[in-house]
Design an enzyme around this catalytic site. Structure first.
Site, mmCIF file in Angstrom:
data_model
loop_
_atom_site.group_PDB
_atom_site.id
_atom_site.type_symbol
_atom_site.label_atom_id
_atom_site.label_comp_id
_atom_site.label_asym_id
_atom_site.label_seq_id
_atom_site.Cartn_x
_atom_site.Cartn_y
_atom_site.Cartn_z
ATOM 1 N N ILE A 85 0.845 -1.191 0.000
ATOM 2 C CA ILE A 85 0.000 0.000 0.000
ATOM 3 C C ILE A 85 0.883 1.244 0.000
ATOM 4 C CG2 ILE A 85 -1.934 -1.105 1.187
ATOM 5 C CD1 ILE A 85 -0.938 0.245 3.807
ATOM 6 N N GLN A 141 12.265 8.168 -2.602
ATOM 7 C CA GLN A 141 11.306 8.976 -3.381
ATOM 8 C C GLN A 141 10.726 10.046 -2.468
ATOM 9 O OE1 GLN A 141 10.220 9.361 -6.543
ATOM 10 N NE2 GLN A 141 8.754 10.863 -5.825
ATOM 11 N N GLN A 144 7.775 9.719 0.381
ATOM 12 C CA GLN A 144 7.549 8.287 0.639
ATOM 13 C C GLN A 144 8.520 7.714 1.676
ATOM 14 O OE1 GLN A 144 7.543 6.097 -3.170
ATOM 15 N NE2 GLN A 144 5.385 5.719 -2.757
ATOM 16 N N TYR A 147 7.085 4.233 2.611
ATOM 17 C CA TYR A 147 7.122 3.233 1.532
ATOM 18 C C TYR A 147 8.566 2.885 1.168
ATOM 19 C CZ TYR A 147 5.707 1.174 -2.999
ATOM 20 O OH TYR A 147 5.490 0.338 -4.078
ATOM 21 N N GLY A 178 9.795 -0.584 -11.398
ATOM 22 C CA GLY A 178 9.704 0.863 -11.519
ATOM 23 C C GLY A 178 8.241 1.260 -11.521
ATOM 24 N N TYR A 179 7.908 2.304 -12.262
ATOM 25 C CA TYR A 179 6.524 2.784 -12.302
ATOM 26 C C TYR A 179 5.737 1.956 -13.325
ATOM 27 C CZ TYR A 179 7.437 6.514 -9.059
ATOM 28 O OH TYR A 179 7.742 7.194 -7.906
HETATM 29 N N1 CAA Z 1 12.213 16.666 -5.194
HETATM 30 C C1 CAA Z 1 12.331 17.867 -4.595
HETATM 31 N N2 CAA Z 1 11.273 18.626 -4.300
HETATM 32 C C2 CAA Z 1 10.072 18.178 -4.638
HETATM 33 C C3 CAA Z 1 9.885 16.941 -5.263
HETATM 34 C C4 CAA Z 1 11.019 16.185 -5.544
HETATM 35 N N3 CAA Z 1 10.929 15.000 -6.149
HETATM 36 N N4 CAA Z 1 8.579 16.749 -5.475
HETATM 37 C C5 CAA Z 1 7.952 17.861 -4.980
HETATM 38 N N5 CAA Z 1 8.863 18.711 -4.480
HETATM 39 C C6 CAA Z 1 8.620 20.003 -3.882
HETATM 40 C C7 CAA Z 1 7.664 20.807 -4.710
HETATM 41 O O1 CAA Z 1 8.360 21.458 -5.758
HETATM 42 C C8 CAA Z 1 7.109 21.776 -3.705
HETATM 43 O O2 CAA Z 1 8.037 22.779 -3.446
HETATM 44 P P1 CAA Z 1 7.568 24.255 -3.051
HETATM 45 O O3 CAA Z 1 6.697 24.119 -1.838
HETATM 46 O O4 CAA Z 1 8.864 24.949 -2.802
HETATM 47 O O5 CAA Z 1 6.828 24.730 -4.257
HETATM 48 C C9 CAA Z 1 7.043 20.937 -2.428
HETATM 49 O O6 CAA Z 1 7.952 19.856 -2.638
HETATM 50 C C10 CAA Z 1 5.665 20.399 -2.171
HETATM 51 O O7 CAA Z 1 5.356 19.489 -3.217
HETATM 52 P P2 CAA Z 1 3.924 18.988 -3.462
HETATM 53 O O8 CAA Z 1 3.064 20.128 -3.917
HETATM 54 O O9 CAA Z 1 3.979 17.817 -4.379
HETATM 55 O O10 CAA Z 1 3.473 18.587 -1.973
HETATM 56 P P3 CAA Z 1 2.183 17.878 -1.532
HETATM 57 O O11 CAA Z 1 2.206 17.822 -0.056
HETATM 58 O O12 CAA Z 1 0.990 18.410 -2.198
HETATM 59 O O13 CAA Z 1 2.400 16.416 -2.126
HETATM 60 C C11 CAA Z 1 3.312 14.284 -2.357
HETATM 61 C C12 CAA Z 1 3.477 15.646 -1.721
HETATM 62 C C13 CAA Z 1 2.022 13.631 -1.862
HETATM 63 C C14 CAA Z 1 4.472 13.438 -1.897
HETATM 64 C C15 CAA Z 1 3.280 14.415 -3.887
HETATM 65 O O14 CAA Z 1 4.412 15.113 -4.318
HETATM 66 C C16 CAA Z 1 3.290 13.060 -4.556
HETATM 67 O O15 CAA Z 1 2.286 12.377 -4.651
HETATM 68 N N6 CAA Z 1 4.468 12.646 -5.079
HETATM 69 C C17 CAA Z 1 4.603 11.357 -5.764
HETATM 70 C C18 CAA Z 1 5.082 10.322 -4.818
HETATM 71 C C19 CAA Z 1 5.293 9.052 -5.608
HETATM 72 O O16 CAA Z 1 6.044 8.991 -6.576
HETATM 73 N N7 CAA Z 1 4.628 8.003 -5.192
HETATM 74 C C20 CAA Z 1 4.762 6.765 -5.910
HETATM 75 C C21 CAA Z 1 3.473 5.998 -5.774
HETATM 76 S S1 CAA Z 1 3.477 4.564 -6.816
HETATM 77 C C22 CAA Z 1 4.529 3.549 -6.055
HETATM 78 O O17 CAA Z 1 5.020 3.785 -4.992
HETATM 79 C C23 CAA Z 1 4.818 2.272 -6.805
HETATM 80 C C24 CAA Z 1 6.255 2.053 -6.931
HETATM 81 O O18 CAA Z 1 6.797 1.196 -6.251
HETATM 82 C C25 CAA Z 1 7.038 2.814 -7.937
#
Ligand code: CAA
Length: 240
Positions: A85, A141, A144, A147, A178-179
């Site tokens: 999850i 990541q 996460q 995770y 990966g994704y």
């Molecule tokens: N590196 C550096 N900074 C980052 C970043 C990154 N990768 N991603 C976002 N930020 C920064 C943004 O630029 C933003 O900066 P400012 O406030 O200065 O503008 C700040 O972080 C806030 O970012 P968000 O608006 O994205 O923050 P949020 O609280 O709304 O969301 C989050 C955070 C929920 C983690 C969202 O970014 C997200 O969903 N990210 C994806 C996470 C991901 O990849 N999950 C994988 C799920 S699938 C899986 O896990 C399967 C697998 O095994 C591959």
């Protein structure tokens, strides 16, 4: 008589593809699922593979569930720890519950399922355990910590148990997807996902069947010399 395989989180996404690949390879397959009974029923109707409900984070439920699968199909020879999850969020926003649920399910589930099945595999001198890790356990990541920690833990768990299983004919390996085009990845905000996909060298999400093929290979007789390894299937997004 075919060997018996159990796939956790097996009724949808990557787990469903793994169930089908193992069935096609001649295994008698059981799928475990956590809660979505409707999807599980549809899965069984579609594939002919029986589905068993329990929560892999629950130690006693894993022992009971595996005993039921063994009573129905025969002793369990193959475990694919796929159930996982996400509860994404930056550390500052992440609750203790979101941390604990992910650790208990994604990593605790591997321990619980191994406790339920490893001794039997050892006694029969043959077994396969495949743990589904993640690129995000290898590389980390943003958003996460739960995770990534759980998946990284899976990679360590795999290498440790592989050392214990080797002399008994039990191989223990991990796949680090990966994704992949699943509901879990579809839940990532579209703008965030677009940036991630842009960094995948092959230029697309993976397919669940591309993970399943790797699992079937690791579970085969021909995979018997592979243990303690992590197979990365990620379109070149992370190489090490
Ligand atoms: N590196 C550096 N900074 C980052 C970043 C990154 N990768 N991603 C976002 N930020 C920064 C943004 O630029 C933003 O900066 P400012 O406030 O200065 O503008 C700040 O972080 C806030 O970012 P968000 O608006 O994205 O923050 P949020 O609280 O709304 O969301 C989050 C955070 C929920 C983690 C969202 O970014 C997200 O969903 N990210 C994806 C996470 C991901 O990849 N999950 C994988 C799920 S699938 C899986 O896990 C399967 C697998 O095994 C591959």
């Amino acid at each position: 008589m075919g060997k018996v395989a159990i796939v956790t989180g097996g009724t949808r996404g990557i787990g469903e593809a793994i169930c089908i690949a193992l069935k096609d390879a001649g295994f008698k397959v059981a799928a475990n699922y956590a809660g979505n009974a409707e999807r599980a029923k549809a899965f069984t109707e579609r594939t002919g593979i029986p589905a068993y409900q329990w929560d892999v984070a629950d130690h006693a439920a894993c022992l009971e569930g595996c005993a039921k699968v063994a009573a129905d199909l025969g002793p369990i020879d193959v475990v694919v720890n796929n159930a996982g999850i996400t509860r994404d969020g930056t550390l500052l926003k992440m609750s203790y519950e979101a941390w604990k649920e992910v650790i208990d399910t994604n990593l605790g589930g591997c321990f619980n399922m191994a406790k339920a099945t490893f001794a039997g595999m050892k006694d029969r001198g043959w077994g396969r355990i495949v743990n589904i890790g993640s690129i995000n356990g290898q590389a980390g990541q943003y958003g996460q910590v739960n995770y990534a920690a759980a998946k990284s833990g899976i990679h360590g768990f795999t290498k440790a148990l592989a050392q214990e299983g080797a002399k008994f004919g039990v191989t223990v390996n991990a796949i680090a997807p990966g994704y992949i085009d699943t509901d879990m990845v579809a839940a990532v905000p579209a703008d965030v996902l677009a940036k991630i996909v842009a960094k995948i060298p092959v230029g697309r999400l993976g397919q669940a069947s591309e993970i399943a093929r790797g699992v079937a290979f690791l579970c085969s007789e021909e995979g018997g010399f592979i243990t303690g390894s992590t197979m990365s299937i990620n379109g070149g997004q992370h190489m090490y």
